[in-house]
Design an enzyme around this catalytic site. Structure first.
Site, PDB file in Angstrom:
ATOM      1  N   GLY A  95       0.862  -1.174   0.000  1.00  0.00           N
ATOM      2  CA  GLY A  95       0.000   0.000   0.000  1.00  0.00           C
ATOM      3  C   GLY A  95       0.897   1.221   0.000  1.00  0.00           C
ATOM      4  CB  CYS A  96       1.815   3.479  -1.851  1.00  0.00           C
ATOM      5  SG  CYS A  96       2.579   1.941  -2.250  1.00  0.00           S
TER       6      CYS A  96
END
Lengths: 499, 235, 360
Positions: free
Chosen positions: C12-13
């Site tokens: 995720g980011c």
């Protein structure tokens, strides 16, 4: 000579709930139940094939059919089945003939593949809330993009099939199964927006008007194939082989060649309908190209051409040859595929499992850069929606179902189609028996089945976080192996569970 | 009034282009300079197509009523799965002609290769005819289910056919017996039974029909409609 | 522990971008401010930046950015490079000590042109093939940026620490894109961080796609090698294939990657319907399923795209001179710039800017 060693395969048990109403007598086309001269209800167990018709129709629930409890001397190697088959050949002589797919206990790879689901790192999708797409196109993909002088995309396309669900109905000829069975399947295909395959027996004139949902087959016997039939379909399938009997032609016995069958096949009534083992105009791969292109010329390139082959040892090389022959779609039929009649030994011993075939074919076509030139249909023993999902994740674009569809129509898999007597009105041409299958009810059963499977496919896809079935194709990260060895995982290109 | 013939110069044209041109042409067409292009006239009806040069494989495949006149020899697959119409070959023909043919007529002036007329069949009024002027290769009329095959053996060869009619379960095959052949055949007839066919053939190729009419012919009829009964054992 | 390429690592980011619409230059501290605001979206296991127009004095040369595990790798690489390229300048990329950035590899840059003359298209193919080949073949050498007048700066750590480490405040760019990574596991390999770049395209991505294997297999069939096994790499290759090999515009490309649903297509008028049906039918295996928001930088332009269901957040804001993109609005507000409008990018919506014109 008569089979003097024959034993009854089944015992027909009648409880005292029986009120001798005689429904069983009327329902049994084999004559198992009968009234004797004193109007006593009797049973000839020798004739019973365990189709369950009488059991289901007995309003008093008085009937039960069980396997003959008599035991031959036990021998794990010389099983009862082996010995009984020898008795048959020793007395009646001839090639053993069976029906439907292999009933042998062999490894089923579908059962060793577990499906994936999203947890945390990406979301599962609720199919009740979000769109969940199961639409599939079958045919060549146009990957060379061209534009007009204004830079606008030219939307040129090859001929293709468009399905709302990734499930077609398998080829079953009129002859192998009945007219009402055909009618049921065609009507269901129309309702579900998929395709009915008329099989190698030609297309009955009643069905010409539904060409958008019809696939016709050009088989080695060339039954019922002419321009007007080729015009009355959405796609043409060249049948090279089928999973139940790779390398073998077909013989529709004369007693099944009734008026309606003769009309559809365009042959004389009462003669044997023989499909030679090979197409005599196809002795090599370049000859297949010739037939594919003849069909395309005859249909002015408006219809995709399917080539159906049985999954055999060299299937990946064969399909890569077919992909180069101009075919748009390849149907691969695994050894569990059904048949109205097939030599027992061929049915049970020739071919390979569809799971391994699809995996290796998909891989090979990709290695050769041909995968976008053809679509793949997997068939032969697809039992439920999980099998459908697994077949697609292994690399198929769609599947086709035959046996599952017949079971939905009432088939109880007694595997006696070759007798021509089917108490369920499916694998028969006897008018009184055909009348038992109501196409309206049959259609509804098939629509219900396809609908149920589609709901299940959508749930499974949603769990995986996939909302378009195209993104499931060949997506083997969605599969994990259990109880398979390294070689099997390597061929399936699937990681072991937990790996 | 003579309808003018439309000419198509096939040189450098693909099969697809030739067929498209045929589709758009008047009834009478001459394909010139043909050299191996396949599927000429495939599935067409209502045309008369003369082909000069050498037509390619599957010429007249799925033919549906047109007349094809080949001025040269024919290659493989002539009249494959043909339904109706007429094909005339002023020469000889390669392998697998008339495969699965269900109607119409094919006349070959000279000889044909192997596997001619396999699985020809008939239904209703539709009865195919395959007529060969000289000889035929192996497997002629295999699995014959209907229609008529006639081998005229014009050059009086002792064995104009071999391995003929295997698995025949319908239709009829006539093979003209050479005058020098003194063997006894089971079912022998003279040419009167097929007089109409012989007349048509001789008219097309400008031949004398008398000798052919008054010759002896082996006639092959199916022994049974069900040649494979007893081959199987219900399991 | 296995690194990217040997194992597939979901992540995720946070993503952010500043794009100068009029071509004015912005220094790197601004993008660091943005990505730092979204600190919670990263976990210290990867971050990176890309700046465009940062090397005006070498604007016609390919700027090759390299990681080396050791001097042997560097020497092997250089001996090959000098064989095939004219090297105008090479130097260690300047860095400063930052407590949050440890065990960095050797980081070098080379400004080069191929010795052999080729057409533009052939030269681009040569560059891509050469650099991917080096990554695969030379143990311990990894090219992570190869475009002209642009450069990627990335590594293991929080993105703001990496920005400080690379001294980005000293670079002036017309476009900055940043990425903060939240992988589920990582061996701490610098090459695995984002952006992922190919020629002058650089891509950052938030989300984990569920169509990965379908996309990968298609890419490998047409000749790409997905050696990192990351979503970002696969998406970058798809965009590269669609634009460079098939000649699609970015807009068409977005219509393939995040195609509208059939239910929407069926409601369209015929022209539109046929257009989308053509794209979906023929390029189905380029469709991306599952959550993603991406920002793609390229020469003189930028594209932002959200997935078909809007499963990830992506906000845009703009004023006359600048476009801002970020996973969260706070990242934009932190810049304290006046912006005229601020909006959430909708599902499947492609925001495309080319300097001087708006396309979206």
């Amino acid at each position: 000579m008569r089979n003097i060693y024959a034993l009854n395969e089944y015992e027909v048990l009648r409880s005292d709930r029986c009120d001798t109403c005689g429904v069983c007598v009327k329902q049994c086309g084999y004559g198992v139940h009968y009234f004797d001269e004193n109007h006593r209800l009797c049973v000839d167990e020798m004739k019973c094939v365990n189709c369950q018709r009488c059991v289901v129709f007995c309003h008093a629930h008085a009937l039960k059919i069980i396997r003959n409890r008599n035991e031959m001397h036990h021998n794990d190697y010389w099983s009862e089945r082996e010995r009984k088959e020898i008795y048959k050949q020793a007395t009646q002589s001839g090639i053993l003939l069976s029906s439907m797919g292999s009933s042998q206990k062999q490894k089923c790879y579908f059962d060793h593949l577990m499906l994936n689901a999203s947890q945390v790192t990406n979301p599962s999708i609720d199919p009740l809330r979000e769109p969940m797409e199961t639409k599939v196109f079958l045919g060549k993909k146009t990957r060379d993009v061209s534009r007009d002088e204004n830079g606008k995309l030219i939307l040129k396309d090859e001929a293709y099939l468009k399905l709302d669900v990734p499930i077609l109905f398998s080829a079953m000829s009129l002859g192998a199964i009945s007219y009402p069975a055909h009618k049921s399947i065609l009507e269901a295909a129309k309702e579900c927006n998929t395709y009915y395959n008329a099989g190698e027996g030609g297309l009955h004139p009643d069905f010409f008007k539904d060409k958008e949902h019809v696939i016709v087959q050009v088989a080695s016997g060339r039954f019922g194939i002419e321009k007007k039939v080729l015009d009355a379909c959405a796609a043409v399938e060249i049948k090279i082989g089928q999973g139940a009997k790779p390398g073998i032609g077909g013989h529709l016995p004369s007693n099944k060649n009734t008026e309606i069958v003769a009309k559809t096949r365009m042959i004389q009534q009462g003669s044997e309908a023989i499909s030679p083992a090979p197409h005599h105009d196809i002795y090599s791969i370049e000859d297949l190209h010739q037939l594919v292109m003849l069909i395309k010329e005859a249909t002015h390139y408006t219809k995709p051409v399917i080539v159906k082959v049985a999954a055999v040892h060299n299937i990946s090389a064969i399909t890569s040859g077919i992909a180069r022959s101009g075919a748009d779609i390849i149907c691969i039929d695994g050894y569990r595929g059904g048949s109205g009649a097939a030599p027992t030994r061929i049915r049970d011993h020739v071919g390979i499992p569809i799971e391994l075939a699809i995996a290796s074919v998909d891989e090979r076509l990709r290695e050769e850069g041909l995968r976008d030139q053809v679509s793949l249909i997997a068939s032969g023993g697809i039992r439920n929606s999980a099998d459908v999902v697994k077949a697609i994740a292994l690399g198929a674009d769609a599947v086709s179902i035959g046996t599952a569809a017949l079971v939905a129509l009432g088939c109880h898999l007694c595997q006696n189609c070759h007798s021509g007597i089917c108490n369920w009105g499916i694998a028969t041409q006897r008018e009184d028996l055909c009348a038992r299958l109501n196409p309206q009810i049959g259609k509804q059963a098939l629509v219900n089945l396809i609908r149920s499977w589609t709901y299940e496919i959508r749930e499974i896809m949603g769990g995986m976080g996939i909302n378009s079935i195209e993104s499931l194709k060949g997506n083997r990260l969605m599969l994990a192996a259990v109880d398979l060895n390294e070689k099997e995982c390597e061929i399936l290109k699937v990681r072991y569970a937990g790996e | 009034m003579q309808v003018s013939k439309m000419k198509i110069n096939c040189e450098n044209l693909t099969a697809r282009k030739i067929n498209e041109a045929i589709m758009q042409s008047s009834e009478k067409i001459v394909c010139e300079n043909c050299c191996g292009q396949r599927y000429i006239g495939a599935a067409s009806s209502g045309k008369t197509i003369e082909i000069e040069g050498i037509s390619g494989n599957d010429c007249g495949g799925l033919l549906d009523g047109s007349t094809l006149i080949l001025k040269g020899n024919a290659q493989e697959g002539l009249g494959d799965t043909m339904n109706a119409g007429k094909i005339i070959v002023h020469g000889h023909c390669g392998d697998i002609c008339a495969y699965g043919m269900r109607g119409g007529k094919i006349f070959i002036r000279d000889y044909i290769g192997v596997r001619g007329g396999i699985h020809m069949k008939e239904y209703g009024d539709s009865k195919p005819l395959l007529m060969i002027g000289e000889t035929a290769g192996a497997c002629l009329g295999e699995y014959l289910a209907g229609g008529t095959i006639i081998v005229l053996n014009r050059r009086d060869e002792l064995d104009p056919v071999e391995n003929v009619g295997v698995g025949q379960h319908g239709g009829v095959i006539y093979v003209r017996i050479a005058s020098s052949d003194e063997r006894n055949y089971e079912d022998v007839v003279d040419g009167s039974e097929i007089e109409a066919e012989i007349s048509e053939f001789c008219e097309i190729f400008k031949m004398d029909k008398e000798k052919l009419l008054h010759s002896k012919y082996r006639r092959l009829l199916p022994e049974t409609k069900n040649p494979y009964q007893g081959y199987y054992c219900m399991n | 522990m296995k690194r990217e390429g040997e194992v597939r690592i979901p992540a995720g980011c946070a993503i952010a971008a500043i794009f100068s619409k009029d071509g004015h230059l912005v220094d790197g501290s601004r993008i660091i401010t943005m990505i730092q605001t979204m600190h919670e979206r990263s976990n210290g296991l990867g971050g990176g930046f890309v700046g465009y127009d940062i090397y005006p004095e070498y604007q016609d040369d390919y700027a090759i950015h390299m990681f080396f595990d050791d001097l042997t790798a560097k020497r092997t690489f250089e001996s090959e490079l000098f064989d095939k390229f004219k090297v105008f300048k090479y130097e260690e990329i300047p860095t400063r000590q930052n407590p949050g950035v440890v065990s960095s590899p050797l980081i070098w840059r080379y400004f080069v042109l191929p010795l052999e003359q080729r057409t533009m298209k052939e030269e681009e193919n040569f560059m891509v093939a050469t650099m991917l080949d080096i990554n695969e073949r030379i143990e311990g050498a990894y090219c992570f940026s190869m475009g002209k007048n642009m450069g990627v700066f990335k590594g293991v750590g929080y993105p703001e620490d990496l920005g400080d480490f690379y001294m980005l405040e000293k670079y002036q760019a017309t476009c900055w894109i940043a990425h903060g990574r939240y992988p589920t596991n990582t061996p701490g390999w610098w090459g695995g961080a984002h952006p992922f770049s190919l020629l002058d395209m650089a891509l950052v991505h938030n989300g984990e796609i569920s169509s990965y294997d379908t996309n990968r297999k298609m890419l490998e069939m047409v000749g790409y090698k997905c050696s990192l096994q990351t979503d970002t790499e696969a998406i970058a290759y798809m965009i590269d294939d669609l634009t460079r090999h098939h000649g699609f515009t970015l807009e068409e490309c977005a219509h393939i990657l995040a195609a509208p649903f059939w239910s929407e297509i069926e409601k369209m008028e015929d022209g539109q319907k046929n257009y989308y049906t053509y794209l979906r039918k023929n390029f189905a295996d380029y469709l991306i399923c599952g959550p993603f928001s991406i920002i793609v930088g390229f020469k003189d332009g930028i594209m932002a795209l959200n997935d078909r269901c809007k499963l990830r957040s992506l906000v845009m804001a703009e004023n006359e001179s600048t476009l801002y993109l970020a996973s969260e609005e706070s990242a934009i507000r932190a810049l304290k710039e006046d912006v005229d409008k601020i909006s959430c990018i909708r599902a499947s919506e492609a925001v495309i800017y080319k300097r001087g014109e708006k396309h979206a």
